[in-house]
Design a protein around this motif. Structure first.
Motif, PDB file in Angstrom:
ATOM      1  N   THR A  96       7.494   9.180   2.327  1.00  0.00           N
ATOM      2  CA  THR A  96       7.028   8.211   1.342  1.00  0.00           C
ATOM      3  C   THR A  96       7.995   8.164   0.170  1.00  0.00           C
ATOM      4  O   THR A  96       8.600   9.171  -0.201  1.00  0.00           O
ATOM      5  N   TRP A 139       3.883  -0.822   4.094  1.00  0.00           N
ATOM      6  CA  TRP A 139       2.500  -1.048   4.521  1.00  0.00           C
ATOM      7  C   TRP A 139       1.848  -2.018   3.541  1.00  0.00           C
ATOM      8  O   TRP A 139       2.005  -1.867   2.319  1.00  0.00           O
ATOM      9  N   ARG A 163       7.213  -1.585  -5.335  1.00  0.00           N
ATOM     10  CA  ARG A 163       6.440  -0.369  -5.565  1.00  0.00           C
ATOM     11  C   ARG A 163       5.048  -0.549  -4.969  1.00  0.00           C
ATOM     12  O   ARG A 163       4.551  -1.674  -4.867  1.00  0.00           O
ATOM     13  N   PRO A 164       4.385   0.548  -4.575  1.00  0.00           N
ATOM     14  CA  PRO A 164       2.967   0.441  -4.189  1.00  0.00           C
ATOM     15  C   PRO A 164       2.164  -0.228  -5.309  1.00  0.00           C
ATOM     16  O   PRO A 164       2.353   0.093  -6.491  1.00  0.00           O
ATOM     17  N   TYR A 183       7.888   3.646   3.058  1.00  0.00           N
ATOM     18  CA  TYR A 183       8.403   4.763   3.856  1.00  0.00           C
ATOM     19  C   TYR A 183       9.869   4.542   4.221  1.00  0.00           C
ATOM     20  O   TYR A 183      10.290   3.420   4.496  1.00  0.00           O
ATOM     21  N   ALA A 196       0.820  -1.218   0.000  1.00  0.00           N
ATOM     22  CA  ALA A 196       0.000   0.000   0.000  1.00  0.00           C
ATOM     23  C   ALA A 196       0.851   1.264   0.000  1.00  0.00           C
ATOM     24  O   ALA A 196       0.452   2.289  -0.571  1.00  0.00           O
ATOM     25  N   ALA A 197       2.015   1.235   0.650  1.00  0.00           N
ATOM     26  CA  ALA A 197       2.870   2.419   0.736  1.00  0.00           C
ATOM     27  C   ALA A 197       4.251   1.991   1.184  1.00  0.00           C
ATOM     28  O   ALA A 197       4.433   0.933   1.802  1.00  0.00           O
TER      29      ALA A 197
END
Length: 256
Positions: free
Chosen positions: A24, A173, A248-249, A13, A10-11
């Motif tokens: 991000t 995430w 990658r997301p 960081y 999802a993300a």
């Protein structure tokens, strides 16, 4: 074991300076045996910490400027430019600052600025430390950290208050796993995009998670809530990179 539904990243960081603003990133190139790119490269000791740059070793996070010790640190905002190694900083009531972290004179400027911002909370001289390859992780096993967003939502629902996933300062995430399923995955293999990782262990949480990442106030006793509601203090996973690759997301996140 019940098959897991497809899950995705999802993300992503990074935390270039330990304890400061999560940033991000659009993608991360993971390398075998290495930590998450751009993560915990530097730290600011409340000295002396005992860190030896000639023989770097793991040191307790409580010897550094971290949220578990200084919740007001969350009110400092940072942004790192990797290309120039420049860190931009801002804080309420303080002038904005931009420093090149590799410049000794700029490092002294940063230390003086943060000392003024923290005031009486800066109980000993502050000093910027460069790991020069060493990463200032909370746990020496913590090369890459992963957070299951469903677990955070379940905690929020049981507490009756929104728990921001940023409290857990994870690198990756994931969306799509059942809540808390990850707690039984130690030793398992995990695919994140092109990379392959091995789960080391669940992350034992500390008082840093009690701090609202926006206001810098301690407002939720997350550690007690985890213990009282679930009988453990875990939220998230530590992993090691076995086979490198880009993440990658939107990429897959699944056991293999």
């Amino acid at each position: 074991m019940t098959a897991l539904l497809p899950a995705t990243v999802a993300a992503l960081y990074r935390h270039p300076v330990k304890g400061f603003t999560p940033e991000t990133v659009a993608e991360a190139a993971l390398d075998a045996g290495q930590a998450f790119p751009g993560d915990r490269l530097r730290a600011i000791e409340i000295g002396p910490s005992g860190f030896d740059p000639d023989a770097p070793a793991h040191i307790s996070k409580m010897r550094f400027t971290v949220l578990a010790r200084l919740p007001e640190l969350a009110r400092v905002r940072t942004q790192w430019d990797a290309a120039t190694d420049t860190l931009a900083l801002s804080a309420p009531g303080a002038p904005d600052l931009s420093v090149r972290l590799s410049d000794p004179a700029d490092a002294r400027r940063l230390e003086a600025w943060l000392t003024d911002v923290l005031g009486e909370a800066a109980t000993a001289p502050l000093r910027l430390l460069d790991g020069d390859g060493h990463r200032f992780m909370d746990d020496p096993a913590g090369a890459v950290s992963v957070l299951n967003l469903a677990s955070v939502r379940d905690l929020s629902q049981r507490l009756g208050v929104a728990v921001d996933p940023l409290r857990f300062r994870a690198n990756v995430w994931v969306e799509g796993w059942p809540a808390w399923v990850e707690n039984d995955w130690s030793g398992r293999a995990l695919a994140l995009g092109e990379a392959r990782l091995r789960v080391i262990k669940p992350i034992v949480r500390c008082a840093a998670t009690h701090v609202d990442p926006t206001t810098g106030t301690r407002d939720i006793d997350v550690v007690s809530a985890l213990h009282n509601l679930y009988g453990h203090r875990w939220c998230g996973l530590y992993l090691s990179v076995q086979t490198g690759g880009r993440v990658r997301p939107g990429d897959r996140a699944e056991l293999i």
